[in-house]
Design a protein around this motif. Sequence first.
Motif, short mmCIF file in Angstrom:
data_model
loop_
_atom_site.label_atom_id
_atom_site.label_comp_id
_atom_site.label_asym_id
_atom_site.label_seq_id
_atom_site.Cartn_x
_atom_site.Cartn_y
_atom_site.Cartn_z
N ARG A 76 0.81 -1.22 0.00
CA ARG A 76 0.00 0.00 0.00
C ARG A 76 0.84 1.27 0.00
O ARG A 76 0.31 2.38 -0.16
N LEU A 77 2.14 1.14 0.18
CA LEU A 77 3.01 2.31 0.28
C LEU A 77 3.16 2.98 -1.08
O LEU A 77 3.47 2.34 -2.08
N ARG A 78 2.96 4.30 -1.11
CA ARG A 78 3.10 5.08 -2.33
C ARG A 78 3.90 6.34 -2.03
O ARG A 78 3.81 6.89 -0.94
N PRO A 79 4.72 6.82 -3.00
CA PRO A 79 4.93 6.22 -4.32
C PRO A 79 5.83 5.00 -4.25
O PRO A 79 6.59 4.82 -3.29
N VAL A 80 5.73 4.16 -5.27
CA VAL A 80 6.58 2.97 -5.36
C VAL A 80 8.02 3.42 -5.64
O VAL A 80 8.27 4.24 -6.53
#
Length: 278
Positions: free
Chosen positions: A144-148
């Motif tokens: 779920r972490l953004r940005p990749v």
Amino acid sequence: MTQPRTQPRHANLPRRSPRLLAMFVRYVRRYVGKQFNAVRVLRESTCDLPSDTPVVFYVNHPSWWDPLMLALLATQRYPQRQHYAPIDAAMLGKYAFFERLGFFGIEPNSTRGAAKLLRVGQAILAQPDAALWITAEGQFTDPRLRPVQLRPGLAHLARRLPHARIVPVAIEYIFWDESTPEALMAFGDPINTAEAAKQWDVTEWQRELAHRLERTMDRLATASQTRDPALFDNLLDGRRGIGGVYDLWRRCKAWARGQRFDPSHGGSSFDNDTKEAR
């Protein structure tokens, strides 16, 4: 799964034993099948690739389980290809048998490790039937972490490939209705390096690779939230049911009624119990 051949030896090519790989995949199927309800691939993301073109599959890295899931995906969807993957050199030292499965050790976060990825990666991808699998985030990262954020080695490698496909692959693990989790995967849109390699510098490659993987991860997350198995094709059906006394009771009731016992939480046995409870 049978491998079509053992590759000619080359100084920079990892060793591969098709027989050992087949044994390993059989073990993975049994082991994963006991721990997961199912391993699924998003149906709309089917990725057809030219058979005479090498491929780099780059993947987000949420879990320890990723290499096992990718082994299933690689050998079931692309059994005709010769599969390779980099691995932490320290880890390879502990599990040396991985050297016979197409893995090669690199030192993370080092100039020497990046140079080896380029050197070995280019040798592998000189073979038209080769596939190189890279967990491009380089460490366990929540999906779920953004940005990749991707390590730069992949962008440098992609820029040096005159004729290849670069394909993002998203993976995540989630609980739906069963007591065991689902492993979900999806393919993204491939990049043809013959069209892109001369146009993009390393920064542009880095940006485009991250964008395509992030888009693929978002599409998988949207499908995952529907909790609808019909959106997916199954690579593996695993263990269903809650287990213990509850499943024993349901099994006896099904037997007494002359019905086939369905251990799944949403199956007919559960529906009958629910109706009676009402």
